[in-house]
Design a protein around this motif. Structure first.
Motif, PDB file in Angstrom:
ATOM      1  N   THR A 478       0.833  -1.198   0.000  1.00 43.58           N
ATOM      2  CA  THR A 478       0.000   0.000   0.000  1.00 43.58           C
ATOM      3  C   THR A 478       0.870   1.251   0.000  1.00 43.58           C
ATOM      4  N   SER A 479       0.307   2.359  -0.480  1.00 39.52           N
ATOM      5  CA  SER A 479       1.062   3.608  -0.561  1.00 39.52           C
ATOM      6  C   SER A 479       1.460   4.109   0.826  1.00 39.52           C
ATOM      7  N   ALA A 480       0.598   3.914   1.817  1.00 40.23           N
ATOM      8  CA  ALA A 480       0.891   4.389   3.174  1.00 40.23           C
ATOM      9  C   ALA A 480       2.081   3.650   3.770  1.00 40.23           C
ATOM     10  N   TRP A 481       2.082   2.331   3.641  1.00 44.29           N
ATOM     11  CA  TRP A 481       3.191   1.549   4.206  1.00 44.29           C
ATOM     12  C   TRP A 481       4.469   1.783   3.417  1.00 44.29           C
ATOM     13  N   LYS A 484       5.972   5.018   4.532  1.00 39.29           N
ATOM     14  CA  LYS A 484       6.595   4.907   5.856  1.00 39.29           C
ATOM     15  C   LYS A 484       7.910   4.145   5.772  1.00 39.29           C
TER      16      LYS A 484
END
Length: 544
Positions: A478-481, A484
């Motif tokens: 995912t883009s969020a992970w 991060k």
């Protein structure tokens, strides 16, 4: 009757005769980490940064964190980066040098440095000097054949960007300035050669691990259970794992339910992996190899040496037994070690059980274990020779690196215990595999880490592999992970060796934060013009 009397104690020893307690009524834990070493601490830190809402529980059979393989005296403390370790650059059949493994390990160590720098910036770990310091890495050889090999190795590595800055010499006077103890008393007619890399590091993985675990428990709410032994891991209902643990203080057992289990118990990982019953665990065995250091308390010797000097391994020896005269920084004090000398026992952990190895052998791995034994006669001979060494024989080995060494200045100290992987191979039957390997169930709900060197130095990239094989693999896409991950490891998804401009940027960033030396690589003008400018790094020190 006689058979029963034999089987009962064996059954009790293997903890397989008593029924496990039912799972507690507590909600399932998102993540169970088995082992309080650098691997579990690294994975726990990554996961809590990626998703702070995860509930994490850590189980450790010892009464303190990082008491086994991660402890400072139980490992080499080398920031393994391929600078000095000759076994990472084997000679090819045509007489060339294969640099792929050295480059790969260097790339991996750069990932670990970035991950540690992120934590220092976030004030998770405290002062970086408590766990990482510059100590030059050197390879040192003698004899015409070894000198020719080292020179070829140096020439080959000069073609790799990450190894630029390495220096080669056969000049005794230069060596006397770098490593006086190694040269003092040496026969002036003996031909010697060495390479030196100023960017080398010494790492106290015990201190690093304790800092990470303290942050996980104090800030992220991880539950730490010391003196708690994992007895069993079995599939439960609804895709959960039933993890049965025993409190070693009172002997009480309980079963915890977990969505994801990581078996990072060092040498103890193999028996626990076998308990899961996953088909991916079949065919794996393990050969335990221990080590011992010669340690000096002579302050004059400690002060006179400042380098990690690696030599060539004996024929048949495992990678962890490559001899080195080693400056260490442990809890703020310099130390000087030589070794390791290999030992053998059937324990999988330094504080393990004598039945660890025999208990790990079953129908699923007996064939590869036997095959590996037949194919590794040199290793067997080497271990026997090492175990039979007298103090005088160990001193003779030390004098190859320290000609004026005196027996009374050195004390033999036990180091850690490692388990080399034996892996089933369709063609060869059983092969002894050096390195680390991630074993995961098909659904990724349980993963284990097997193997040894380079181990702790590459904890961060290894945990990236664990995440990619785990139940979190879809979230990692995912883009969020991913964002991060790039915050924690700025080079995430990219290589450094082929991109000197990017390598400069990454090395300068992490070195500035960690207080380490760095080296600016030459960048072709066309590449430099198109590359983004690196941020100012006033704390970086150029290596000379």
């Amino acid at each position: 009757m006689r058979t029963s009397l034999i089987l009962v104690p064996l059954c009790l020893a293997l903890a397989s005769c008593t029924k496990n307690p039912a799972p507690t009524s507590a909600p399932p834990v998102d993540v169970v980490l088995i082992g309080a070493g650098v691997m579990s601490a690294t994975l726990g830190t990554m996961l809590k940064e990626l998703d702070p809402a995860l509930t994490v529980t850590m189980f450790e059979r010892m009464d303190s964190v990082s008491a086994e393989s991660s402890d400072a005296m139980n490992n080499a403390g080398t920031g393994h980066s391929g600078f000095a370790e000759l076994n990472y650059t084997p000679e090819t059949p045509d007489g060339g040098i294969d640099t792929h493994k050295a480059v790969d390990i260097n790339e991996q160590f750069e990932i670990s440095k970035q991950f540690w720098a992120y934590q220092v910036q976030k004030q998770y770990l405290g002062a970086p000097q408590t766990f990482i310091n510059n100590v030059p890495h050197m390879s040192f050889v003698w004899g015409a054949e070894n000198i020719a090999y080292l020179h070829k190795r140096y020439d080959a590595l000069q073609k790799e960007n990450l190894f630029k800055g390495m220096v080669y010499t056969e000049d005794n006077e230069q060596l006397r300035k770098w490593i006086p103890l190694v040269m003092n008393g040496r026969d002036p007619k003996q031909k010697v050669a060495a390479t030196r890399m100023e960017l080398g590091t010494d790492v106290n993985f015990g201190a690093l691990t304790r800092s990470m675990v303290t942050h996980l428990t104090g800030t992220h709410g991880m539950t730490l259970n010391l003196r708690t032994q994992v007895e069993d891991i079995k599939r439960g209902d609804k895709g959960l794992w039933n993890v049965t643990v025993k409190d070693l203080a009172d002997g009480q057992k309980r079963t915890v339910q977990a969505k994801f289990v990581f078996i990072g118990a060092g040498g103890g990982a193999l028996p626990l992996l076998e308990k899961t019953g996953i088909p991916e665990a079949k065919g794996y065995g393990g050969v335990p190899v221990g080590g011992q250091w010669l340690v000096t308390n002579n302050q004059a010797l400690i002060d006179a040496h400042a380098a990690k000097v690696y030599g060539k391994a004996s024929v048949g020896s495992p990678p962890m037994s490559v001899p080195h005269l080693d400056t260490r920084i442990i809890d703020g004090k310099k130390a000087l070690l030589f070794g390791p000398f290999a030992t053998f026992s059937t324990k999988f952990l330094k504080n393990g059980s004598w039945i660890d190895m025999p208990a790990s052998i079953g129908t699923g791995n007996v064939k590869p274990m036997l095959g590996a034994g037949v194919d590794n006669i040199p290793l067997t001979k080497y271990l026997i020779q090492q175990v039979m060494n007298t103090p005088e024989e160990r001193l003779a080995t030390l004098r190859e690196y320290l000609p004026q060494a005196k027996l009374e200045d050195w004390t033999l100290v036990n180091a850690g215990q490692r388990v080399q992987i034996v892996k089933d191979d369709p063609k060869k039957g059983g092969i002894l595999q050096f390195g680390t390997e991630v074993v995961a169930s098909a659904d990724g709900s349980v993963t284990a880490l097997l193997g040894a060197s380079p181990g702790a130095s590459t904890a961060a990239p290894i945990m990236l592999k664990v995440l990619q094989a785990s139940a979190f693999r879809d979230q990692l896409k995912t883009s969020a992970w991913r964002a991060k991950m790039k915050e924690m490891v700025p080079s995430y998804g990219r290589k450094l060796n082929g991109d000197p401009a990017f390598a400069n940027q990454i090395r300068q960033q992490s070195s500035a934060v960690l207080g380490l030396k760095t080296l600016v690589l030459d960048v072709p003008p066309a590449v430099a013009a198109s590359a983004p400018s690196a941020p100012a790094v006033p704390h970086a020190v150029a290596a000379r």
